[in-house]
Design an enzyme around this catalytic site. Structure first.
Site, PDB file in Angstrom:
ATOM      1  N   ASP A 172       0.630  -1.041  -0.193  1.00  0.00           N
ATOM      2  CA  ASP A 172       0.142  -0.129   0.073  1.00  0.00           C
ATOM      3  C   ASP A 172       0.670   1.366  -0.097  1.00  0.00           C
ATOM      4  O   ASP A 172       2.055   1.160   0.224  1.00  0.00           O
ATOM      5  CB  ASP A 172      -0.982   0.006   1.297  1.00  0.00           C
ATOM      6  N   GLU A 239       0.225  -0.822   5.914  1.00  0.00           N
ATOM      7  CA  GLU A 239       1.198  -0.518   6.678  1.00  0.00           C
ATOM      8  C   GLU A 239       1.139   0.882   7.026  1.00  0.00           C
ATOM      9  O   GLU A 239       1.465   1.414   8.171  1.00  0.00           O
ATOM     10  CB  GLU A 239       2.588  -0.838   6.005  1.00  0.00           C
TER      11      GLU A 239
END
Length: 584
Positions: A172, A239
């Site tokens: 991400d 994250e």
């Protein structure tokens, strides 16, 4: 021989006056003279001790692992190294990273459950892209998808008695504010290559790490390499929003599948390569600071603003916050902490470090005075000071809905990054104590972290402290870094070999110095503590001078492609070195 003659024989003949049987009489002047001589002798002893301390700290200060080159697979390593040096391979790396950047995999705060929030579906085309970009990995390695979008690739080794190594990263990226699109030199999801950089969100954080590690494995598979020691690749998908659904699930899966302390070492994103004080330094983070968001909620009677009380809830909250900012946590540099080791290495290897700092740091191992002197000088760098101590930042505030109505409620959140030698409980105690007197002055009923501070006595209003999101995190365990810590030595030797090889530097020339460090934020490794004590947050990326964070989490994020090729070289060397290590 009589006792008197024996005593006389032991006295120097050059001092006959001391051979008298009667004790000497000490006048006040003589007492002062003896005291002064004794003091001078003591000072001479101190000087000698300091001299020896200086010599002792010179030799062992921040010893460096030698560059480590694979031996069993040296021909494969050399052949791949030649390939990585070609323009054709750089173009391949450009295509791989640019393609990954063109797929927006943004993660947002407060995303709903997987399967309900459609924003998670952005990872579907990314997985499809990885499958096409890395066909050898997907045909040769065992792939498990964890919680739908977490990826675990297991490259089994021929000797299952050896602990595998774990390489992690995240898919991400932080969202791009649409209002900033016009500020980008090249569109944020274009993957544009200008001959030096690939531009776009995630090109540095962390798709370069993901593409770098997967490319290393893909090229090894293309050369029919079969590892002796297993390799696991694990990539989270949230994250940037604390890994609650991604790395948390991955950590549980890896623990259930492999067990506690089941990996030889773990390398995740983190500190990179920086040029400072005239030297080049690789900065693997060997720990992480803790984390706590403290929420202050204040309530009091409302009413019309034409008849106000002496202090509204916002006014009281303002005084509480000013008081808190005026009493920050005291930062103290302590021995046997990552930033102390960091300072020792700077003193040993940074050519342009001021002499006063170098001298103090070298004596700090055995002198508290020198340690405090080193601290005072090093703390002139606000970044160094922030990494040492517990920091606080008032980041959110709200209250009131109308200009002529007294606000019944006001709220603020204070973010803390907790020093490696402190704790969540220490921060809670500090916060609770600091607000007590002001709460009493305003006659507020005070509750802190579930416990009443003022008892049952009602007040004019209430003050409540709490963990804002329930995400408090203790400081991470510190990874071993000494000469006997084989994983850190292997990582260090790999870094130095990669640096030298990529620049055609001989071992006799000055290369790069590897020093333990910290990163200011937290990574997905918070969920992997049980898997290995040897966790290193390190990105082999040469940021040059400064922090190297330009463009990360903001406009114009871009990845230098020569650095990406070097990153592939690093992961390749790490895998081969770990594969034949007998010490891990």
């Amino acid at each position: 021989m009589s006792p008197e003659v024996e005593k006389a024989a032991l006295l120097p003949s050059s001092a006959p006056e001391l051979q008298r049987k009667e004790p000497a009489k000490f006048t006040p002047q003589r007492k002062w003279a003896i005291a002064i001589l004794s003091l001078l002798a003591l000072l001479q002893i101190v000087d000698v001790v300091d001299l020896f301390r200086g010599h002792e700290s010179d030799a062992p200060l921040c010893s460096q692992a030698p560059p480590l080159i694979p031996s069993t697979n040296v021909q494969l390593w050399g052949s791949l190294g030649d390939t990585y040096g070609t323009e054709a391979f750089k173009n391949r790396a450009v295509d791989l990273l640019a393609g990954a950047v063109r797929i927006p995999t943004q993660s947002y705060d407060k995303m709903g459950p997987i399967g309900e929030d459609p924003r998670w579906e952005a990872f579907v085309p990314f997985h499809e892209y990885l499958q096409k970009a890395f066909p050898k990995i997907h045909s040769s390695l065992e792939l498990t998808k964890v919680n739908t979008y977490g990826l675990v690739y297991y490259w089994k080794g021929s000797d299952e008695s050896l602990k595998p190594i774990l390489l992690t990263g995240h898919q991400d990226v932080v969202p791009v504010n649409p209002d900033t699109y016009d500020e980008w030199t090249h569109p944020p999801f274009s993957g544009y290559y200008d001959g030096t950089y690939v531009w776009g969100r995630g090109s540095r954080d962390d798709k370069s790490g993901l593409i770098g590690s997967m490319t290393a494995v893909e090229t090894l598979l293309e050369r029919d390499f079969q590892p002796t020691r297993g390799v696991v690749l694990a990539y989270g998908f949230d994250e940037e929003v604390s890994g609650v659904q991604g790395a948390s699930s991955l950590g549980d899966y890896l623990y259930a599948t492999f067990g506690e302390d089941s990996f030889a070492m773990l390398v995740d994103e983190g500190g990179g390569i920086s040029e400072q004080y005239g030297g080049a330094f690789a900065l693997p983070s060997v720990a992480e600071k803790g984390y706590l968001d403290v929420r202050l909620e204040l309530s009091a009677p409302g009413g019309h603003s034409s008849v106000p009380p002496p202090h509204t809830t916002i006014g009281m909250l303002a005084q509480l916050l000013v008081h808190y900012e005026n009493h920050p946590f005291k930062a103290t540099l302590e021995r046997d902490t990552p930033m102390y080791w960091h300072a020792q290495c700077l003193a040993a290897y940074a050519p342009e470090l001021p002499k006063s700092i170098r001298k103090s740091v070298k004596k700090a191992a055995s002198s508290d005075k020198a340690l405090r002197a080193a601290q005072d000088k090093l703390f002139e760098d606000p970044t160094f000071k922030a990494l040492v101590g517990t920091t606080q930042a008032v980041d959110m505030i709200s209250g009131g809905v109308k200009s002529n109505a007294l606000p019944e409620n006001a709220m603020a959140i204070i973010n803390h990054r907790i020093a490696t030698d402190s704790s969540v409980s220490a921060v809670k105690q500090h916060s609770t104590k600091l607000f007590k007197s002001i709460a009493a002055g305003f006659n507020l009923s005070y509750t802190a972290f579930g416990s009443s501070v003022t008892g049952d006595q009602p007040g004019y209003g209430t003050l409540t402290l709490s963990d804002a999101w329930g995400t408090a995190l203790e400081p991470a365990p510190v990874s071993p870094v000494g000469p006997d810590a084989a994983p850190f030595q292997l990582l260090s030797g790999t870094i130095r070999t990669t640096w030298n090889t990529h620049r055609a530097i001989s071992e006799e020339e000055d290369g790069i110095t590897v020093i333990p460090s910290l990163v200011s934020g937290n990574t997905d490794t918070r969920y992997y503590w049980k898997l290995t004590p040897h966790i290193f947050r390190y990105t082999h990326y040469n940021a040059g001078s400064g922090s190297g964070l330009s463009g990360v989490h903001t406009v114009n994020e871009a990845c230098n492609m020569d650095n990406l090729v070097e990153m592939v070289r690093f992961f390749t060397t790490l895998i081969l070195n770990a594969d034949e290590s007998t010490l891990l």
